[in-house]
Write an enzyme that holds these catalytic residues in place. Sequence first.
Site, PDB file in Angstrom:
ATOM      1  N   PHE A 170      -3.872   3.072  15.395  1.00  0.00           N
ATOM      2  CA  PHE A 170      -4.281   4.108  14.456  1.00  0.00           C
ATOM      3  C   PHE A 170      -5.472   3.571  13.681  1.00  0.00           C
ATOM      4  O   PHE A 170      -5.615   2.350  13.538  1.00  0.00           O
ATOM      5  CB  PHE A 170      -3.132   4.462  13.497  1.00  0.00           C
ATOM      6  CG  PHE A 170      -2.286   5.590  14.029  1.00  0.00           C
ATOM      7  CD1 PHE A 170      -1.493   5.396  15.146  1.00  0.00           C
ATOM      8  CD2 PHE A 170      -2.308   6.845  13.433  1.00  0.00           C
ATOM      9  CE1 PHE A 170      -0.724   6.439  15.667  1.00  0.00           C
ATOM     10  CE2 PHE A 170      -1.545   7.883  13.940  1.00  0.00           C
ATOM     11  CZ  PHE A 170      -0.757   7.691  15.046  1.00  0.00           C
TER      12      PHE A 170
ATOM     13  N   PRO B  92      -2.194 -11.858  10.425  1.00  0.00           N
ATOM     14  CA  PRO B  92      -2.443 -11.652  11.853  1.00  0.00           C
ATOM     15  C   PRO B  92      -2.689 -10.174  12.138  1.00  0.00           C
ATOM     16  O   PRO B  92      -2.091  -9.314  11.483  1.00  0.00           O
ATOM     17  CB  PRO B  92      -1.138 -12.101  12.524  1.00  0.00           C
ATOM     18  CG  PRO B  92      -0.122 -12.167  11.444  1.00  0.00           C
ATOM     19  CD  PRO B  92      -0.853 -12.370  10.153  1.00  0.00           C
ATOM     20  N   ASP B  93      -3.581  -9.872  13.067  1.00  0.00           N
ATOM     21  CA  ASP B  93      -3.809  -8.488  13.481  1.00  0.00           C
ATOM     22  C   ASP B  93      -2.871  -8.206  14.657  1.00  0.00           C
ATOM     23  O   ASP B  93      -3.095  -8.673  15.778  1.00  0.00           O
ATOM     24  CB  ASP B  93      -5.283  -8.296  13.889  1.00  0.00           C
ATOM     25  CG  ASP B  93      -5.612  -6.830  14.119  1.00  0.00           C
ATOM     26  OD1 ASP B  93      -4.764  -6.109  14.689  1.00  0.00           O
ATOM     27  OD2 ASP B  93      -6.711  -6.403  13.713  1.00  0.00           O
ATOM     28  N   ILE B  94      -1.825  -7.467  14.381  1.00  0.00           N
ATOM     29  CA  ILE B  94      -0.756  -7.256  15.371  1.00  0.00           C
ATOM     30  C   ILE B  94      -1.282  -6.451  16.563  1.00  0.00           C
ATOM     31  O   ILE B  94      -1.081  -6.821  17.722  1.00  0.00           O
ATOM     32  CB  ILE B  94       0.445  -6.533  14.722  1.00  0.00           C
ATOM     33  CG1 ILE B  94       0.907  -7.307  13.486  1.00  0.00           C
ATOM     34  CG2 ILE B  94       1.595  -6.374  15.713  1.00  0.00           C
ATOM     35  CD1 ILE B  94       1.875  -6.562  12.598  1.00  0.00           C
TER      36      ILE B  94
ATOM     37  N   ASP C  92      -3.873  -6.342   5.059  1.00  0.00           N
ATOM     38  CA  ASP C  92      -4.851  -7.202   5.733  1.00  0.00           C
ATOM     39  C   ASP C  92      -4.796  -8.641   5.227  1.00  0.00           C
ATOM     40  O   ASP C  92      -5.143  -9.565   5.938  1.00  0.00           O
ATOM     41  CB  ASP C  92      -6.254  -6.626   5.536  1.00  0.00           C
ATOM     42  CG  ASP C  92      -6.435  -5.340   6.339  1.00  0.00           C
ATOM     43  OD1 ASP C  92      -5.946  -5.304   7.481  1.00  0.00           O
ATOM     44  OD2 ASP C  92      -7.049  -4.380   5.829  1.00  0.00           O
TER      45      ASP C  92
ATOM     46  N   LYS D   6     -10.003  -4.246  19.230  1.00  0.00           N
ATOM     47  CA  LYS D   6      -8.576  -4.572  19.249  1.00  0.00           C
ATOM     48  C   LYS D   6      -7.959  -4.424  20.641  1.00  0.00           C
ATOM     49  O   LYS D   6      -6.747  -4.580  20.801  1.00  0.00           O
ATOM     50  CB  LYS D   6      -7.832  -3.700  18.252  1.00  0.00           C
ATOM     51  CG  LYS D   6      -8.358  -3.862  16.817  1.00  0.00           C
ATOM     52  CD  LYS D   6      -7.391  -3.326  15.806  1.00  0.00           C
ATOM     53  CE  LYS D   6      -7.960  -3.458  14.399  1.00  0.00           C
ATOM     54  NZ  LYS D   6      -6.923  -3.548  13.381  1.00  0.00           N
TER      55      LYS D   6
ATOM     56  N   ASN E 145       0.841  -1.199   0.000  1.00  0.00           N
ATOM     57  CA  ASN E 145       0.000   0.000   0.000  1.00  0.00           C
ATOM     58  C   ASN E 145       0.877   1.251   0.000  1.00  0.00           C
ATOM     59  O   ASN E 145       2.101   1.155   0.003  1.00  0.00           O
ATOM     60  CB  ASN E 145      -0.947  -0.025   1.204  1.00  0.00           C
ATOM     61  CG  ASN E 145      -0.173  -0.136   2.505  1.00  0.00           C
ATOM     62  OD1 ASN E 145       0.615   0.733   2.840  1.00  0.00           O
ATOM     63  ND2 ASN E 145      -0.390  -1.230   3.236  1.00  0.00           N
TER      64      ASN E 145
ATOM     65  N   LYS F 239     -12.875  -0.018  16.599  1.00  0.00           N
ATOM     66  CA  LYS F 239     -11.523  -0.618  16.626  1.00  0.00           C
ATOM     67  C   LYS F 239     -10.941  -0.604  18.030  1.00  0.00           C
ATOM     68  O   LYS F 239     -10.232  -1.522  18.436  1.00  0.00           O
ATOM     69  CB  LYS F 239     -10.589   0.122  15.664  1.00  0.00           C
ATOM     70  CG  LYS F 239     -10.818  -0.304  14.225  1.00  0.00           C
ATOM     71  CD  LYS F 239      -9.979   0.423  13.205  1.00  0.00           C
ATOM     72  CE  LYS F 239     -10.544   0.104  11.823  1.00  0.00           C
ATOM     73  NZ  LYS F 239      -9.975   0.899  10.758  1.00  0.00           N
TER      74      LYS F 239
HETATM   75  N1  CTP Z   1      -3.255  -3.354  12.412  1.00  0.00           N
HETATM   76  C1  CTP Z   1      -2.429  -4.370  12.817  1.00  0.00           C
HETATM   77  N2  CTP Z   1      -2.407  -5.548  12.136  1.00  0.00           N
HETATM   78  C2  CTP Z   1      -3.231  -5.740  11.084  1.00  0.00           C
HETATM   79  C3  CTP Z   1      -4.092  -4.711  10.655  1.00  0.00           C
HETATM   80  C4  CTP Z   1      -4.081  -3.524  11.346  1.00  0.00           C
HETATM   81  O1  CTP Z   1      -1.681  -4.182  13.781  1.00  0.00           O
HETATM   82  N3  CTP Z   1      -3.181  -6.913  10.442  1.00  0.00           N
HETATM   83  C5  CTP Z   1      -3.290  -2.101  13.181  1.00  0.00           C
HETATM   84  C6  CTP Z   1      -2.762  -0.876  12.460  1.00  0.00           C
HETATM   85  O2  CTP Z   1      -1.378  -0.705  12.675  1.00  0.00           O
HETATM   86  C7  CTP Z   1      -3.568   0.237  13.102  1.00  0.00           C
HETATM   87  C8  CTP Z   1      -4.903  -0.434  13.429  1.00  0.00           C
HETATM   88  O3  CTP Z   1      -4.636  -1.828  13.472  1.00  0.00           O
HETATM   89  O4  CTP Z   1      -3.010   0.632  14.337  1.00  0.00           O
HETATM   90  C9  CTP Z   1      -6.026  -0.179  12.494  1.00  0.00           C
HETATM   91  O5  CTP Z   1      -5.647  -0.396  11.170  1.00  0.00           O
HETATM   92  P1  CTP Z   1      -6.686  -0.193  10.002  1.00  0.00           P
HETATM   93  O6  CTP Z   1      -6.041  -0.561   8.709  1.00  0.00           O
HETATM   94  O7  CTP Z   1      -7.337   1.153  10.104  1.00  0.00           O
HETATM   95  O8  CTP Z   1      -7.799  -1.231  10.414  1.00  0.00           O
HETATM   96  P2  CTP Z   1      -8.177  -2.670   9.963  1.00  0.00           P
HETATM   97  O9  CTP Z   1      -8.116  -3.547  11.126  1.00  0.00           O
HETATM   98  O10 CTP Z   1      -7.385  -3.067   8.769  1.00  0.00           O
HETATM   99  O11 CTP Z   1      -9.706  -2.463   9.621  1.00  0.00           O
HETATM  100  P3  CTP Z   1     -10.426  -2.018   8.270  1.00  0.00           P
HETATM  101  O12 CTP Z   1      -9.424  -2.230   7.151  1.00  0.00           O
HETATM  102  O13 CTP Z   1     -11.602  -2.888   8.223  1.00  0.00           O
HETATM  103  O14 CTP Z   1     -10.772  -0.566   8.465  1.00  0.00           O
END
Ligand code: CTP
Length: 408
Positions: A328, A308-310, A279, A346, A211, A342
């Site tokens: 963020f 994974p969602d960190i 994602d 989260k 991105n 979020k």
């Molecule tokens: N984040 C993360 N790991 C992921 C996706 C997101 O740690 N796999 C963290 C980002 O660093 C940020 C927050 O989650 O602090 C939100 O990221 P964002 O892209 O806005 O949210 P998403 O969870 O991807 O939700 P969506 O795309 O549905 O808005």
Amino acid sequence: MDGKRILLIVGGGIAAYKSLELIRLLAKDGIGARVILTKAGAEFVTPLSLAALSGDKVYQELFSLTDEAEMGHIELSRSADLVVVSPATADLMAKAANGLANDLASTALLATDKPVLMAPAMNVRMWSHAATKRNVAQLRADGVTVMEPDVGPMACGEFGPGRLPEPEAIAKQIRAMLSGPTGIGPLEGFRAVITAGPTREPLDPVRFISNHSSGKQGYAIAEALARLGADVRLVTGPTQLPIPDGVTAIRVETAVEMNDAAKSQLPADIFVGVAAVADWRPATRAQGKLKLKGGTEEKVALQLVENPDILKSIGTRKKDRPRLVIGFAAETNDVEKHAKGKLTRKGADWVIANDVSGDVMGGTDNEVLLVSKAGTERWPRMAKAEVALKLADRIAAHFFDPESSAAE
Ligand code: CTP
């Protein structure tokens, strides 16, 4: 820089003689060096020259009764502000990456509690070998700063990357690492882990999904927290930005690597997830370059799996959860509503939300909301560097002056 001191580990390689120049350059800035010379290093440079330039004895043996009586190897590894390995050979890096400790140099690297800088020097094939690449990635994930070697003709007649960076470049890196926080900031003694930049998810050896994130906001936050005295670990995807002074960078490519690297830096007091983590990643990574079918216009399906969602996995941790977890939220509509979602989903304490429908990604300015359980605060449009300073200030206030910490 007066009073600062490095522990210089001189490995074996034709470039070992350049450590003499390095010690001289550092001395000009008032930076002292205590030297460990490996067995292989002693084939290229003498302990006598190193001792003369450093003005100190040179340590060579792990099992030396006289050395141990003067200074034990554990104490030696911690007696400096920074450990520098130059030249860092393939062998020394392999040992350090795997935690081996069978001589004085590798034992010092395992026993130290100080930041470590490595300046590699080796044959071009050795540098580009998969094993060395693996070791370098591991060292970086462990928080070691590994410099990129110079490209050029090599002593062995080949050409490519593998030459020791020039002593001036190594000295510059050392100065930057030593000029970090000096114990006067309010966040001294606090560790902050920050993710920044984009991730790259490979499809095959030459293509990836990514991105537009530039990393500017995350780097600015890392710098602002370091200025307040925090020990900052910046886990960063690929960006064009220089690493801020006093910040330890861990470079990664994929979301899975970023997740592993961020967790390897815990326990921490503060976590700030600024990275634009991809994602999804391609379900499979082709070994060879994917080929066109040839003008058929046939639809090609790409299978993706979720990364994974960190932020979530750190925010919802039972053990070792950082005391302040900040995420963020990049949104294009209903910014506050999505940010609140979020925050809960989260397990974050604060979410900094911004509207990315304009020119925020890659731009210099940002207009954000600070969302917490207690409410929402709207910050005026300002430069990303100012957002970072304001956020760092709020973080310090959260720990020391909860009254003035906004939105709480
Ligand atoms: N984040 C993360 N790991 C992921 C996706 C997101 O740690 N796999 C963290 C980002 O660093 C940020 C927050 O989650 O602090 C939100 O990221 P964002 O892209 O806005 O949210 P998403 O969870 O991807 O939700 P969506 O795309 O549905 O808005």
